[in-house]
Design a protein around this motif. Structure first.
Motif, PDB file in Angstrom:
ATOM      1  N   VAL A 121       0.765  -1.361   0.323  1.00 56.98           N
ATOM      2  CA  VAL A 121       0.041   0.018   0.199  1.00 56.98           C
ATOM      3  C   VAL A 121       0.854   1.525   0.024  1.00 56.98           C
ATOM      4  CG1 VAL A 121      -1.914   1.633   1.242  1.00 56.98           C
ATOM      5  CG2 VAL A 121      -1.466  -1.603   1.652  1.00 56.98           C
ATOM      6  N   TYR A 130      -5.804  -0.600  -6.288  1.00 54.89           N
ATOM      7  CA  TYR A 130      -6.207  -0.665  -4.932  1.00 54.89           C
ATOM      8  C   TYR A 130      -7.234  -1.298  -5.127  1.00 54.89           C
ATOM      9  CZ  TYR A 130      -8.259   2.374  -0.585  1.00 54.89           C
ATOM     10  OH  TYR A 130      -8.807   2.712   0.297  1.00 54.89           O
ATOM     11  N   LEU A 186      -5.722  -4.382  -3.764  1.00 56.37           N
ATOM     12  CA  LEU A 186      -5.373  -5.088  -2.260  1.00 56.37           C
ATOM     13  C   LEU A 186      -5.917  -4.689  -1.639  1.00 56.37           C
ATOM     14  CD1 LEU A 186      -2.022  -2.635  -3.138  1.00 56.37           C
ATOM     15  CD2 LEU A 186      -1.804  -4.308  -3.286  1.00 56.37           C
ATOM     16  N   THR A 187      -7.314  -3.660  -1.416  1.00 55.41           N
ATOM     17  CA  THR A 187      -8.171  -4.895  -0.564  1.00 55.41           C
ATOM     18  C   THR A 187      -8.636  -5.471  -0.414  1.00 55.41           C
ATOM     19  OG1 THR A 187      -8.199  -2.036  -0.417  1.00 55.41           O
ATOM     20  CG2 THR A 187     -10.572  -3.554   0.584  1.00 55.41           C
ATOM     21  N   TYR A 196      -5.312  -6.573   2.587  1.00 52.40           N
ATOM     22  CA  TYR A 196      -4.112  -5.322   2.640  1.00 52.40           C
ATOM     23  C   TYR A 196      -5.314  -4.642   4.164  1.00 52.40           C
ATOM     24  CZ  TYR A 196      -0.728  -8.153   0.328  1.00 52.40           C
ATOM     25  OH  TYR A 196       0.250  -8.946   0.416  1.00 52.40           O
ATOM     26  N   THR A 231      -6.093  -0.626   3.305  1.00 46.48           N
ATOM     27  CA  THR A 231      -6.276   0.431   1.973  1.00 46.48           C
ATOM     28  C   THR A 231      -6.491   1.579   2.303  1.00 46.48           C
ATOM     29  OG1 THR A 231      -7.388  -0.664   1.492  1.00 46.48           O
ATOM     30  CG2 THR A 231      -5.243  -1.184   1.039  1.00 46.48           C
ATOM     31  N   THR A 248      -2.420   9.725   3.999  1.00 40.64           N
ATOM     32  CA  THR A 248      -3.150   7.807   3.481  1.00 40.64           C
ATOM     33  C   THR A 248      -3.179   7.114   4.605  1.00 40.64           C
ATOM     34  OG1 THR A 248      -2.538   8.239   1.560  1.00 40.64           O
ATOM     35  CG2 THR A 248      -3.209   6.158   2.194  1.00 40.64           C
TER      36      THR A 248
END
Length: 282
Positions: free
Chosen positions: A88, A148, A151-152, A156, A158, A242
């Motif tokens: 991330v 994104y 990864l979510t 992860y 995010t 972030t």
């Protein structure tokens, strides 16, 4: 890319329709510019993906390949940070940097790619700059969302802690890159020999903008010099917005990037004003 006569005719017809008299009202210059930019955006999209079917795939594969290679190397060389997930962390630096790089380099080449259209009075060099920036932003946004979401999906973390600051940092970087790209384009047209050198400037910036490593892992003896780089500030500000526990490096600020954007915008505007009619006569 489509055959030149067909491509030009589509753009010129779209722009010409904008200047036709309407018995009800006369279209404003803003509406004419909007029609021209829209036609140029369509031309850029067709040129990018019209005949090369793998073009759309490569748009996603480029940042993904960076993430896979760099993520593997960093996982082997260092321990994971308790403050953030490394992939991330890498995405939040890599995706914006590739967007900014592509904006600058595509704007630098926009005059050469569209100069045959500048003989028509409806089409200005600035229209080509706006069109390419819109195309790059749309492509990069879709790519970022795909990575994104992936990864979510894989578990992860995010979540973006401060979405407003995150968006402000992203668009501030776009504004700076837009101005820098126009300035590069004017330099490249005035001195064609500089084109290759200007293109190579982003190779060291890739390593010196904190894309791979946090700033505090860079050599402390040169950090004071690296802080002159606006992209270093932008990437760090995006990551600070972030991650909840991410600490900004001392000296990193929005104020510096805003000042750099203002200076770059004035330089780009001045260079554009000097070279505008020269570009349209090429």
């Amino acid at each position: 890319m489509l055959p030149r006569p067909l491509t030009q005719s589509v753009i010129v017809q779209s722009a010409a329709l904008s200047t036709n008299y309407n018995p009800m009202r006369l279209r404003s210059p803003l509406e004419i510019t909007r029609s021209v930019v829209f036609a140029l955006v369509l031309r850029e999209m067709r040129g990018r993906f019209g005949r090369i079917r793998l073009g759309a795939v490569w748009v996603i594969l480029e940042p993904m390949s960076h993430m896979i290679v760099l993520g593997t190397i960093m996982k082997l060389r260092s321990a994971a940070s308790p403050s953030y997930e490394f992939l991330v962390f890498l995405l939040m630096g890599l995706a914006p940097f590739l967007l900014y790089k592509n904006i600058v380099l595509k704007l630098m080449g926009s005059v050469e790619a569209n100069k045959s259209l500048f003989s028509y009075k409806q089409i200005q060099p600035a229209d080509a700059f706006f069109a390419r920036t819109i195309v790059e932003f749309c492509i990069s946004s879709i790519t970022f969302l795909i990575l994104y979401i992936a990864l979510t999906w894989y578990g992860y973390s995010t979540a973006i802690t401060d979405p407003i600051a995150w968006l402000f940092a992203i668009f501030l970087g776009i504004a700076f890159s837009f101005a820098l790209g126009i300035f590069y384009a004017m330099l490249a047209e005035a001195i064609p020999e500089l084109r290759t050198l200007l293109s190579l400037t982003f190779m060291p910036l890739y390593l010196l903008s904190g894309v791979i490593y946090p700033i505090n892992r860079l050599p402390h003896s040169i950090i004071d010099y690296l802080l002159w780089n606006p992209y270093l500030h932008i990437i760090d500000l995006i990551r600070a917005a972030t991650f909840k526990h991410y600490r900004l490096y001392p000296g990193v600020s929005f104020e510096y990037v805003v000042k750099c954007t203002i200076v770059a915008s004035f330089a780009a505007y001045a260079a554009y004003r000097v070279r505008k009619y020269r570009l349209m006569s090429l």
